[in-house]
Design an enzyme around this catalytic site. Structure first.
Site, PDB file in Angstrom:
ATOM      1  N   SER A  36      25.599 -12.107   4.456  1.00 25.27           N
ATOM      2  CA  SER A  36      25.340 -11.308   5.646  1.00 25.27           C
ATOM      3  C   SER A  36      23.855 -10.971   5.681  1.00 25.27           C
ATOM      4  O   SER A  36      23.203 -10.890   4.637  1.00 25.27           O
ATOM      5  CB  SER A  36      26.155 -10.013   5.615  1.00 25.27           C
ATOM      6  N   THR A  37      23.347 -10.771   6.870  1.00 23.82           N
ATOM      7  CA  THR A  37      21.968 -10.279   6.982  1.00 23.82           C
ATOM      8  C   THR A  37      21.799  -9.012   6.157  1.00 23.82           C
ATOM      9  O   THR A  37      20.747  -8.754   5.580  1.00 23.82           O
ATOM     10  CB  THR A  37      21.637  -9.978   8.461  1.00 23.82           C
ATOM     11  N   ASN A  38      22.866  -8.224   6.084  1.00 25.06           N
ATOM     12  CA  ASN A  38      22.786  -6.903   5.484  1.00 25.06           C
ATOM     13  C   ASN A  38      22.695  -6.899   3.957  1.00 25.06           C
ATOM     14  O   ASN A  38      22.410  -5.853   3.366  1.00 25.06           O
ATOM     15  CB  ASN A  38      23.985  -6.056   5.925  1.00 25.06           C
ATOM     16  N   THR A  83     -16.164  23.210 -11.087  1.00 28.26           N
ATOM     17  CA  THR A  83     -14.885  23.610 -10.491  1.00 28.26           C
ATOM     18  C   THR A  83     -15.181  24.271  -9.160  1.00 28.26           C
ATOM     19  O   THR A  83     -16.106  25.073  -9.048  1.00 28.26           O
ATOM     20  CB  THR A  83     -14.125  24.598 -11.397  1.00 28.26           C
ATOM     21  N   SER A 214     -28.402   1.641   5.988  1.00 31.13           N
ATOM     22  CA  SER A 214     -28.717   2.091   7.341  1.00 31.13           C
ATOM     23  C   SER A 214     -29.654   1.107   8.011  1.00 31.13           C
ATOM     24  O   SER A 214     -30.524   0.526   7.379  1.00 31.13           O
ATOM     25  CB  SER A 214     -29.369   3.480   7.294  1.00 31.13           C
ATOM     26  N   SER A 215     -29.482   0.971   9.313  1.00 30.48           N
ATOM     27  CA  SER A 215     -30.369   0.100  10.087  1.00 30.48           C
ATOM     28  C   SER A 215     -31.654   0.817  10.462  1.00 30.48           C
ATOM     29  O   SER A 215     -32.611   0.185  10.925  1.00 30.48           O
ATOM     30  CB  SER A 215     -29.648  -0.373  11.363  1.00 30.48           C
ATOM     31  N   LYS A 220     -31.826   3.455   2.090  1.00 26.80           N
ATOM     32  CA  LYS A 220     -30.589   4.236   1.987  1.00 26.80           C
ATOM     33  C   LYS A 220     -29.452   3.333   1.507  1.00 26.80           C
ATOM     34  O   LYS A 220     -29.233   2.255   2.054  1.00 26.80           O
ATOM     35  CB  LYS A 220     -30.231   4.856   3.336  1.00 26.80           C
TER      36      LYS A 220
END
Length: 358
Positions: A36-38, A83, A214-215, A220
């Site tokens: 069965s599919t199931n 912390t 960064s462009s 960076k």
């Protein structure tokens, strides 16, 4: 149903017949006999999970090894522990990486434990687990035959009705993946913090440069790999919610929402495996430490006053800490200035290994 037709027609071709001549091989009477599919689809999904787990476990093992190697490499580097994003007490950089390794080790163990559910199948349960229209010989031998063909040891569930209507095994697997993703995202976030700056942030570690960050801002470098890991984690967390809802929405003897569960689960496994691989190769293995920056942060911090509390008392230590924060004078200088301890005594108390040894 489509698979049955494809298999039947291919069998007919092999036997020398014409496709569509179901008098030779019938999709339902012969190919689908006792199935069965199931029971077929959930079993196939479980075997897929087992198969996808192999590269995932391999990549997690490599990530674990990378953390352990860095833990050893950085074990002598003292730095400030924090912390709630505030200076706490000293810790060794190697200890931080060893803690990361411990988390990934637990994740590996959770995933291995969850995988065991995938080896229990409901084949032979037929439509709802009562084994209607199933040949007893088939029911007796199907698990062993699947094991032979696949190379995976699979076993029939003790209760085929339960195994057909309940998909909690997949929920358990998804939960183990989500937990691992959470740990990896936390570590990735730590990497972003520890490498931040590099001049105006923590700047305690350097991440491998993957690309220009960064462009418009020359020089960076962004923590792109940790950010990728975090985004994969977000994806997996979302999938886990979908899987939970789908499993909870099954009705009576069948859960009709398996397809979305399996789709999301497979993607989670593949994505987590890829994230672990990239995190290892493109980031962790190439991490370097800024030893001087780590030391400088410790010396500037008032957190080291904590180790003096048992010797000079809490109130005196607090007074020194407040003066250090107000004036910018290092704690060490204030201790020596007020002749609370001499230099030899202070060196002994502030020994980096002693301060950070369990």
């Amino acid at each position: 149903m489509n698979a049955n037709e494809v298999i039947a027609n291919r069998a007919i071709e092999i036997l020398g017949g014409q496709k569509g001549d179901y008098a030779i091989i019938h999709p339902n009477d012969h190919v689908n006999m006792s199935q069965s599919t199931n029971d077929v689809i959930p079993t196939a999904a479980k075997m897929t999970v087992i198969d996808l787990f192999k590269p995932l476990v391999f990549n997690l093992e490599k990530l674990l090894e990378a953390f352990l190697e860095k833990a050893k490499e950085f074990d002598h580097i003292i730095k400030m522990g924090r912390t709630q994003m505030q200076d706490a007490v000293p810790i060794r950089l190697g200890q931080e990486f060893k803690a990361y390794a411990a988390a990934i080790k637990r994740d590996k163990e959770r995933i291995a434990l969850a995988e065991k559910d995938m080896h229990l199948i409901n084949m032979g349960g037929s439509a709802i687990g009562t084994s209607i229209n199933v040949n007893p010989r088939y029911l007796d031998k199907i698990a062993n035959e699947i094991s032979k063909v696949s190379g995976y040891d699979v076993y029939l569930a003790d209760n085929l009705i339960d195994s057909t209507q309940n998909l909690d095994g997949f929920v358990n697997v998804s939960s183990s993946l989500k937990t691992c993703a959470v740990n990896m995202a936390k570590i990735a976030g730590d990497f972003c913090l520890l490498s931040s700056g590099p001049r105006t942030g923590f700047g305690e570690i350097n991440l491998p440069s993957m690309q220009n960050g960064s462009s418009i801002m020359p020089g960076k470098i962004n923590p792109v790999i940790p950010e990728v890991v975090s985004q994969v984690a977000f994806l997996i967390m979302g999938h886990d919610v979908t899987i939970n809802f789908a499993a909870a929405s099954g009705q009576l003897e069948l859960n009709a929402f398996g397809p979305v569960m399996y789709y999301q689960l497979f993607e989670s496994i593949i994505a987590l495996s890829g994230a672990a691989e990239s995190f290892t190769k493109d980031c962790v293995q190439g991490v370097t430490a800024n030893k001087d920056k780590c030391k400088e942060n410790v010396e500037k911090s008032v957190g080291i006053i904590t180790v003096l509390v048992p010797i000079i008392g809490y109130q005196k230590a607090a007074d020194i800490a407040k003066e250090a924060l107000k004036t910018g004078t290092p704690v060490r200088e204030l201790i020596l200035r007020d002749k609370i301890l001499n230099e030899e005594e202070l060196d002994k108390v502030l020994d980096p290994i002693k301060m950070t040894s369990i």
